[in-house]
Design an enzyme around this catalytic site. Structure first.
Site, mmCIF file in Angstrom:
data_model
loop_
_atom_site.group_PDB
_atom_site.id
_atom_site.type_symbol
_atom_site.label_atom_id
_atom_site.label_comp_id
_atom_site.label_asym_id
_atom_site.label_seq_id
_atom_site.Cartn_x
_atom_site.Cartn_y
_atom_site.Cartn_z
ATOM 1 N N THR A 2 44.171 34.637 73.808
ATOM 2 C CA THR A 2 43.902 33.779 72.644
ATOM 3 C C THR A 2 42.893 34.439 71.691
ATOM 4 O O THR A 2 42.750 33.992 70.565
ATOM 5 C CB THR A 2 43.367 32.382 73.064
ATOM 6 O OG1 THR A 2 42.194 32.562 73.863
ATOM 7 C CG2 THR A 2 44.411 31.595 73.844
ATOM 8 N N LYS A 7 42.779 29.124 85.970
ATOM 9 C CA LYS A 7 42.325 30.338 86.649
ATOM 10 C C LYS A 7 41.078 30.927 85.992
ATOM 11 O O LYS A 7 40.142 31.340 86.675
ATOM 12 C CB LYS A 7 43.447 31.384 86.686
ATOM 13 C CG LYS A 7 44.497 31.068 87.746
ATOM 14 C CD LYS A 7 45.694 31.979 87.670
ATOM 15 C CE LYS A 7 45.412 33.360 88.191
ATOM 16 N NZ LYS A 7 46.649 34.187 88.206
ATOM 17 N N TYR A 39 41.861 21.993 81.705
ATOM 18 C CA TYR A 39 40.653 22.532 81.068
ATOM 19 C C TYR A 39 39.418 21.823 81.618
ATOM 20 O O TYR A 39 38.470 22.458 82.076
ATOM 21 C CB TYR A 39 40.758 22.326 79.562
ATOM 22 C CG TYR A 39 39.629 22.908 78.747
ATOM 23 C CD1 TYR A 39 39.398 24.280 78.723
ATOM 24 C CD2 TYR A 39 38.814 22.085 77.979
ATOM 25 C CE1 TYR A 39 38.372 24.809 77.948
ATOM 26 C CE2 TYR A 39 37.792 22.607 77.200
ATOM 27 C CZ TYR A 39 37.569 23.967 77.182
ATOM 28 O OH TYR A 39 36.562 24.499 76.414
ATOM 29 N N ASN A 82 40.937 39.525 77.364
ATOM 30 C CA ASN A 82 42.320 39.915 77.687
ATOM 31 C C ASN A 82 43.245 39.697 76.486
ATOM 32 O O ASN A 82 44.435 39.971 76.557
ATOM 33 C CB ASN A 82 42.845 39.159 78.917
ATOM 34 C CG ASN A 82 42.988 37.671 78.666
ATOM 35 O OD1 ASN A 82 42.676 37.180 77.588
ATOM 36 N ND2 ASN A 82 43.468 36.946 79.658
#
Ligand code: UDP
Length: 324
Positions: free
Chosen positions: A38, A94, A148, A35
């Site tokens: 990062t 997510k 995380y 996406n």
């Protein structure tokens, strides 16, 4: 014979892009998904002309549709540096949970083998040293790293559940600190931070007194370990990393020597829950996969430094400090 087809999520990231290279080299058809939050397309742009390669701009936290057959899935989509997951904590949770669930669902649907990228962060600030796979960890769920660490722990749990209840062929790699070309200069990790600072003529920011340790693995070694694990038949987590442990202060000294700068080290507060020590026990990987790292830190750092030196001045100006 038809080429094997592999989906790599997080493909435009540091590790994802090296995995794309490896599987292209092995003759696979690679579907790269990212996406680009990062990740960066420049890490894979050299592959765009190839017939074997296609890119899908998609967020794996949303339902994933990939037409056609799939033989393998490598789930590497996730922010992976403390500075990133502090900036985007909800997306981090997510992608590790919903994103992994979607990837597992796709693996079930396609009858594909899936390998998920877990992390040494599942061990938290470890009280067992070096860390073996049998250690359950010491994680603060509500600390800054919790988003995380807990997402990755959930990821391991749901991966095992898909294996147990749906007989999906699953693999789990626990990745320790890894470095090499294509690391993002501004991801806040210690190596790009130190090299970036040295190249810009700034002092190196050591957090705490620098006595905390890490063990750094060169990326090619890591990719080889992942490749072998994917091809093995072992479903429980396997540590992949380089056991050569060093303090962050020593690491700073090595970077100053490597970059031939006259920079000093300056000391800042230690971030909350920063693990005091980390070293993989790789007995299992050695036995199971016949794998161990081959590139020592001096060689690996030299190659990595050449990469950072080749970046444009605009790139080099990009920086991120946790104390901005
Ligand atoms: N660190 C540091 N200076 C920096 C960035 C990181 O001293 O500019 C330290 C950090 O506190 C940690 C170690 O280096 O102890 C490794 O940090 P990194 O963010 O690379 O990864 P971690 O292993 O903590 O996830």
């Amino acid at each position: 014979m038809q080429n094997k087809r592999i989906l790599i999520t997080g493909a435009a990231g540091f590790l994802g892009s090296h995995l794309c290279d490896r599987f292209i080299k092995e003759g696979y058809n690679v579907i790269a998904m990212d996406n680009l939050i990062t990740g960066d397309l420049k890490n894979i742009e050299h592959l765009f002309g190839l017939k074997q390669f296609e890119f899908l701009h998609h967020d794996v936290s949303k339902f994933i549709h990939v037409p056609g057959k799939l033989d393998y899935i490598l789930n590497f989509a996730s922010p992976a540096s403390p500075i990133d997951y502090l900036k985007i904590p909800i997306q981090t949770l997510k992608v590790g949970s919903l994103g992994t669930h979607n990837c597992l669902g796709l693996a079930l649907e396609k009858n594909a083998r899936i390998l998920v990228a877990s992390t040494s962060e599942v061990y938290g600030d470890p009280t067992v040293h070096p860390q073996t796979e049998a250690y359950w960890g010491n994680v603060n769920p509500v600390g800054p790293r919790g988003v995380y660490d807990e997402a990755k722990r959930f990821q391991e749990a749901i991966t095992m559940a898909y294996h147990t209840y749906h007989q999906v062929e699953t693999r789990i790699v626990r990745i320790f600190n890894t470095y090499g070309p294509r690391m993002r200069l501004n991801d806040g990790r210690v190596l790009p931070a130190f090299i970036g600072q040295a190249l810009r003529g700034e002092d190196l920011t050591v957090f705490g007194d620098g006595s905390q340790t890490r063990s750094f693995c060169y990326v090619d070694d890591l990719i080889e370990g992942i490749y072998r694990l994917l091809m093995s038949d072992y479903v429980y987590p396997v540590n992949i990393g380089n056991p050569d442990e060093i303090t962050i202060k020593q690491f700073g000294e090595e970077i100053i020597k490597l970059t031939e700068t006259n920079q000093k080290m300056v000391y800042k507060d230690l971030p909350q829950d920063d693990p005091k020590q980390r070293q993989p026990d790789i007995t299992l990987a050695k036995k199971l996969l016949g794998w161990e790292p081959k590139v020592n830190r001096a060689e690996g750092l030299k190659i990595t430094y050449e990469y950072f030196k080749s970046l444009s001045p605009e790139e080099l100006r990009k920086t991120a400090h946790r104390f901005e």
